[in-house]
Design a protein around this motif. Structure first.
Motif, PDB file in Angstrom:
ATOM      1  N   UNK A  21       0.197   9.940   3.054  1.00  0.00           N
ATOM      2  CA  UNK A  21      -1.133  10.331   2.611  1.00  0.00           C
ATOM      3  C   UNK A  21      -1.112  11.747   2.039  1.00  0.00           C
ATOM      4  N   UNK A  22      -1.989  11.983   1.060  1.00  0.00           N
ATOM      5  CA  UNK A  22      -2.114  13.299   0.446  1.00  0.00           C
ATOM      6  C   UNK A  22      -3.542  13.768   0.631  1.00  0.00           C
ATOM      7  N   UNK A  35       2.478   6.235  -2.559  1.00  0.00           N
ATOM      8  CA  UNK A  35       2.231   5.106  -1.673  1.00  0.00           C
ATOM      9  C   UNK A  35       1.541   5.675  -0.441  1.00  0.00           C
ATOM     10  N   UNK A  36       0.220   5.716  -0.474  1.00  0.00           N
ATOM     11  CA  UNK A  36      -0.570   6.302   0.602  1.00  0.00           C
ATOM     12  C   UNK A  36      -1.944   6.670   0.081  1.00  0.00           C
ATOM     13  N   UNK A  37      -2.819   7.093   0.981  1.00  0.00           N
ATOM     14  CA  UNK A  37      -4.184   7.453   0.613  1.00  0.00           C
ATOM     15  C   UNK A  37      -4.222   8.861   0.024  1.00  0.00           C
ATOM     16  N   UNK A  51      -0.661   4.487  -7.930  1.00  0.00           N
ATOM     17  CA  UNK A  51      -1.134   4.829  -6.598  1.00  0.00           C
ATOM     18  C   UNK A  51      -1.378   3.527  -5.846  1.00  0.00           C
ATOM     19  N   UNK A  52      -0.764   3.411  -4.663  1.00  0.00           N
ATOM     20  CA  UNK A  52      -1.022   2.280  -3.786  1.00  0.00           C
ATOM     21  C   UNK A  52      -1.656   2.852  -2.528  1.00  0.00           C
ATOM     22  N   UNK A  53      -2.976   2.739  -2.438  1.00  0.00           N
ATOM     23  CA  UNK A  53      -3.719   3.310  -1.326  1.00  0.00           C
ATOM     24  C   UNK A  53      -5.121   3.678  -1.775  1.00  0.00           C
ATOM     25  N   UNK A  54      -5.923   4.123  -0.842  1.00  0.00           N
ATOM     26  CA  UNK A  54      -7.315   4.482  -1.136  1.00  0.00           C
ATOM     27  C   UNK A  54      -7.376   5.855  -1.795  1.00  0.00           C
ATOM     28  N   UNK A  66      -3.839   1.758 -10.059  1.00  0.00           N
ATOM     29  CA  UNK A  66      -4.317   2.014  -8.697  1.00  0.00           C
ATOM     30  C   UNK A  66      -4.479   0.674  -8.003  1.00  0.00           C
ATOM     31  N   UNK A  67      -3.813   0.522  -6.843  1.00  0.00           N
ATOM     32  CA  UNK A  67      -3.980  -0.651  -5.987  1.00  0.00           C
ATOM     33  C   UNK A  67      -4.600  -0.166  -4.687  1.00  0.00           C
ATOM     34  N   UNK A  68      -5.921  -0.222  -4.610  1.00  0.00           N
ATOM     35  CA  UNK A  68      -6.646   0.259  -3.440  1.00  0.00           C
ATOM     36  C   UNK A  68      -8.058   0.637  -3.829  1.00  0.00           C
TER      37      UNK A  68
END
Length: 129
Positions: A21-22, A35-37, A51-54, A66-68
């Motif tokens: 996450x960032x 790979x993270x929010x 980006x894979x995450x919220x 974006x996947x999320x």
């Protein structure tokens, strides 16, 4: 050390891949893959970025994949963007050619829906005499 009033930003280059996450108080420009929010004040995503995450940001300008889910006060989806996930926004701009698979909801609608879900439902059944 930079003060909060000064304008700062961070850049993640195209050769950078991050798993995790960032969270940034500054603006963030991403050209690599995450790979993270992500939570930041302002997000600018390059065309080659994924980006894979919220994603949660005050403002976001998305041009990559974006996947999320995405939550932003001001959201701009550029024509090169490919988004898979639900989108929550206050102000929204989508360029012709952008690909979005998911639901769109104004953030006020999301708040009222969650508030309605937490309130007990009173059902009234009419009784015939």
């Amino acid at each position: 050390m930079a003060s909060k009033s000064s304008s700062t930003f961070s850049v993640l280059g195209s050769d950078l891949a991050i798993k995790g996450d960032i969270q940034a108080s500054a603006d963030l420009h991403i050209d690599g893959s995450v790979e993270g929010d992500i939570a930041c004040a302002c997000l600018v995503q390059g065309e080659t970025s994924s980006v894979t995450g919220a994603v949660k940001a005050e403002s976001a300008r998305l041009a990559g994949t974006v996947n999320g889910s995405i939550t932003a006060r001001e959201l701009v989806i550029l024509k090169t963007a490919k988004i898979t996930g639900d989108v929550f926004y206050d102000a929204l701009t989508i360029e012709q050619g952008a690909q979005v698979e998911g639901r769109f909801a104004h953030r006020d609608a999301r708040k009222s829906a969650s508030a309605a879900a937490t309130q007990p439902v009173k059902s009234e059944i009419p009784v015939a005499n």
